[in-house]
Design a protein around this motif. Structure first.
Motif, PDB file in Angstrom:
ATOM      1  N   ARG A 135       7.410 -31.777  18.118  1.00  0.00           N
ATOM      2  CA  ARG A 135       7.919 -32.260  19.399  1.00  0.00           C
ATOM      3  C   ARG A 135       8.130 -33.772  19.323  1.00  0.00           C
ATOM      4  N   PRO A 136       8.906 -34.337  20.231  1.00  0.00           N
ATOM      5  CA  PRO A 136       9.092 -35.790  20.246  1.00  0.00           C
ATOM      6  C   PRO A 136       7.761 -36.528  20.305  1.00  0.00           C
ATOM      7  N   GLY A 137       7.649 -37.563  19.477  1.00  0.00           N
ATOM      8  CA  GLY A 137       6.420 -38.333  19.422  1.00  0.00           C
ATOM      9  C   GLY A 137       5.418 -37.841  18.400  1.00  0.00           C
ATOM     10  N   GLN A 138       5.667 -36.672  17.809  1.00  0.00           N
ATOM     11  CA  GLN A 138       4.766 -36.127  16.794  1.00  0.00           C
ATOM     12  C   GLN A 138       5.316 -36.425  15.402  1.00  0.00           C
ATOM     13  N   SER A 139       4.468 -36.878  14.499  1.00  0.00           N
ATOM     14  CA  SER A 139       4.893 -37.095  13.120  1.00  0.00           C
ATOM     15  C   SER A 139       4.851 -35.805  12.312  1.00  0.00           C
ATOM     16  N   ALA A 140       4.096 -34.824  12.799  1.00  0.00           N
ATOM     17  CA  ALA A 140       4.010 -33.506  12.181  1.00  0.00           C
ATOM     18  C   ALA A 140       3.750 -32.493  13.286  1.00  0.00           C
ATOM     19  N   PRO A 141       4.178 -31.252  13.113  1.00  0.00           N
ATOM     20  CA  PRO A 141       3.957 -30.261  14.160  1.00  0.00           C
ATOM     21  C   PRO A 141       2.473 -29.965  14.354  1.00  0.00           C
ATOM     22  N   ARG A 142       2.074 -29.796  15.593  1.00  0.00           N
ATOM     23  CA  ARG A 142       0.688 -29.451  15.905  1.00  0.00           C
ATOM     24  C   ARG A 142       0.478 -27.959  15.681  1.00  0.00           C
ATOM     25  N   LEU A 143      -0.529 -27.611  14.900  1.00  0.00           N
ATOM     26  CA  LEU A 143      -0.799 -26.218  14.559  1.00  0.00           C
ATOM     27  C   LEU A 143      -2.248 -25.871  14.850  1.00  0.00           C
ATOM     28  N   PRO A 144      -2.532 -24.621  15.214  1.00  0.00           N
ATOM     29  CA  PRO A 144      -3.932 -24.193  15.357  1.00  0.00           C
ATOM     30  C   PRO A 144      -4.572 -24.026  13.987  1.00  0.00           C
ATOM     31  N   ALA A 145      -5.865 -24.069  13.958  1.00  0.00           N
ATOM     32  CA  ALA A 145      -6.590 -23.862  12.709  1.00  0.00           C
ATOM     33  C   ALA A 145      -6.456 -22.403  12.266  1.00  0.00           C
ATOM     34  N   VAL A 146      -6.451 -22.184  10.970  1.00  0.00           N
ATOM     35  CA  VAL A 146      -6.424 -20.839  10.418  1.00  0.00           C
ATOM     36  C   VAL A 146      -7.857 -20.332  10.321  1.00  0.00           C
ATOM     37  N   GLU A 147      -8.137 -19.210  11.003  1.00  0.00           N
ATOM     38  CA  GLU A 147      -9.484 -18.653  10.972  1.00  0.00           C
ATOM     39  C   GLU A 147      -9.820 -18.114   9.589  1.00  0.00           C
ATOM     40  N   ALA A 148     -11.115 -18.037   9.316  1.00  0.00           N
ATOM     41  CA  ALA A 148     -11.559 -17.603   7.991  1.00  0.00           C
ATOM     42  C   ALA A 148     -11.113 -16.177   7.673  1.00  0.00           C
ATOM     43  N   ASP A 149     -10.984 -15.326   8.709  1.00  0.00           N
ATOM     44  CA  ASP A 149     -10.605 -13.940   8.442  1.00  0.00           C
ATOM     45  C   ASP A 149      -9.104 -13.771   8.243  1.00  0.00           C
ATOM     46  N   GLY A 150      -8.320 -14.847   8.476  1.00  0.00           N
ATOM     47  CA  GLY A 150      -6.886 -14.786   8.247  1.00  0.00           C
ATOM     48  C   GLY A 150      -6.143 -13.840   9.164  1.00  0.00           C
ATOM     49  N   ASP A 151      -6.624 -13.624  10.367  1.00  0.00           N
ATOM     50  CA  ASP A 151      -6.002 -12.703  11.310  1.00  0.00           C
ATOM     51  C   ASP A 151      -4.697 -13.317  11.839  1.00  0.00           C
ATOM     52  N   VAL A 152      -3.569 -12.680  11.546  1.00  0.00           N
ATOM     53  CA  VAL A 152      -2.263 -13.209  11.931  1.00  0.00           C
ATOM     54  C   VAL A 152      -2.117 -13.262  13.437  1.00  0.00           C
ATOM     55  N   MET A 153      -2.482 -12.193  14.121  1.00  0.00           N
ATOM     56  CA  MET A 153      -2.303 -12.145  15.561  1.00  0.00           C
ATOM     57  C   MET A 153      -3.166 -13.184  16.260  1.00  0.00           C
ATOM     58  N   ARG A 154      -4.408 -13.386  15.780  1.00  0.00           N
ATOM     59  CA  ARG A 154      -5.273 -14.390  16.399  1.00  0.00           C
ATOM     60  C   ARG A 154      -4.673 -15.789  16.220  1.00  0.00           C
ATOM     61  N   TRP A 155      -4.105 -16.045  15.049  1.00  0.00           N
ATOM     62  CA  TRP A 155      -3.482 -17.346  14.820  1.00  0.00           C
ATOM     63  C   TRP A 155      -2.290 -17.531  15.758  1.00  0.00           C
ATOM     64  N   TYR A 156      -1.470 -16.498  15.900  1.00  0.00           N
ATOM     65  CA  TYR A 156      -0.281 -16.634  16.742  1.00  0.00           C
ATOM     66  C   TYR A 156      -0.651 -16.787  18.216  1.00  0.00           C
ATOM     67  N   GLN A 157      -1.689 -16.110  18.650  1.00  0.00           N
ATOM     68  CA  GLN A 157      -2.154 -16.287  20.030  1.00  0.00           C
ATOM     69  C   GLN A 157      -2.632 -17.718  20.258  1.00  0.00           C
ATOM     70  N   ALA A 158      -3.321 -18.275  19.246  1.00  0.00           N
ATOM     71  CA  ALA A 158      -3.757 -19.671  19.357  1.00  0.00           C
ATOM     72  C   ALA A 158      -2.555 -20.612  19.362  1.00  0.00           C
ATOM     73  N   PHE A 159      -1.509 -20.263  18.612  1.00  0.00           N
ATOM     74  CA  PHE A 159      -0.280 -21.056  18.605  1.00  0.00           C
ATOM     75  C   PHE A 159       0.352 -21.070  19.993  1.00  0.00           C
ATOM     76  N   LEU A 160       0.434 -19.909  20.619  1.00  0.00           N
ATOM     77  CA  LEU A 160       1.022 -19.816  21.953  1.00  0.00           C
ATOM     78  C   LEU A 160       0.167 -20.505  23.011  1.00  0.00           C
TER      79      LEU A 160
END
Length: 305
Positions: free
Chosen positions: A48-73
């Motif tokens: 987004r404007p003002g960001q030098s890199a996109p803000r991302l949620p942390a990747v959980e240790a279990d690597g759950d894709v849906m949990r990561w995407y929910q955190a992204f949203l």
């Protein structure tokens, strides 16, 4: 569970290959052992404007894709990166680099009526050292062309499909036959395509073609094309409405079976990937699911009754 294929990537090279397309190379974590296949899709996250890199949620240790995407949203919308789908044009296994081509919508008068989106704005000014994030690719989505089911291959799409078409024709075996119909703004947007196959490329210019008979330039070109003899498998991609019209033409007017067509709407006129799907989008998604299920049933061994 499936590991979340997410990582930051950094621009290492920028080159304008046509007036409306720029090619960038990226380095980043996870590219040392990068699986590759033709028409390899991934999602890019733009800051987004003002960001030098996109803000991302942390990747959980279990690597759950849906949990990561929910955190992204869950990231506030004004801070959440824009996510857009792209094709990996090529991969350099020695330098561990991926190459991605960006269409610069609105870069000419022929596209002046299109809204310039966040991906185009970013790509128009990107320089070495700029940072994006990638989500994917996942090998589960790799889908090889069923070349053994047809005598020749038809590829049709607009400039957004060019990176995929380029990677597909480069992967074709020697002795195979392919015809590509590609719609671009004008002659300056044509690109050299190489293939071991017997490849015929028809460039379609929007500047030179009217929307006669209710269709766009690409649809009219495919309608008027003389197809080679034998059975065909068709690969279609580009603007969603145009892809639907192309598929309808091939099925209803050319008599090609639905299982012999792979189709994908990459973008929607006057809409972005952030907008809710239309009824046509939902119908297309249901058709794609039905086609995949039908293909899976056809390929699964039949149990004796």
């Amino acid at each position: 569970m499936t590991d979340v294929p997410v990582a930051l990537i950094t621009v290492t090279g920028v080159r304008r290959i046509t007036p409306q397309m720029t090619r960038m190379t990226f380095a980043g974590e996870g590219l040392e052992d990068f699986p590759t296949w033709p028409d390899q899709q991934l999602k890019l996250c733009f800051p987004r404007p003002g960001q030098s890199a996109p803000r991302l949620p942390a990747v959980e240790a279990d690597g759950d894709v849906m949990r990561w995407y929910q955190a992204f949203l869950a990231i506030p919308e004004e801070e959440r990166p824009w996510m857009r789908s792209y094709t990996v044009r090529s991969y350099d296994p020695e330098r561990h680099r991926i190459t991605i081509d960006f269409v610069l919508h609105g870069a000419s008068s022929s596209a002046a009526d299109e809204e310039t989106g966040p991906a185009t704005r970013w790509a128009s000014t990107a320089t070495v050292g700029d940072t994006l994030a990638r989500y994917g690719p996942a090998a589960i989505y790799a889908k090889p062309l069923p070349l053994d089911s047809a005598d020749w291959l038809l590829l049709a799409g607009d400039e957004t499909a060019l990176p995929a078409i380029g990677s597909l024709v480069e992967s074709l075996p020697r002795g195979s036959r392919a015809v590509a119909c590609i719609e671009v703004a004008n002659a300056a947007e044509e690109q050299p395509l190489t293939s071991p196959a017997d490849l015929t490329v028809h460039w379609v210019h929007r500047d030179d073609t009217t929307a006669a008979r209710g269709g766009g330039a690409l649809l009219n070109a495919v309608r008027e094309a003389s197809f080679p003899s034998g059975s065909v498998f068709a690969w279609l991609a580009g603007e969603a409405g145009a892809v639907r019209e192309l598929r309808r033409h091939l099925v209803e007017e050319r008599g090609i079976g639905k299982r012999q067509i792979d189709f994908s709407g990459y973008w929607r006129r006057r809409l972005t990937q952030d907008d809710a799907p239309t009824e046509e989008d939902l119908a297309e998604a249901q058709e794609r699911v039905a086609a995949a299920e039908e293909e899976a049933r056809a390929r699964s061994p039949q149990r004796p009754g």
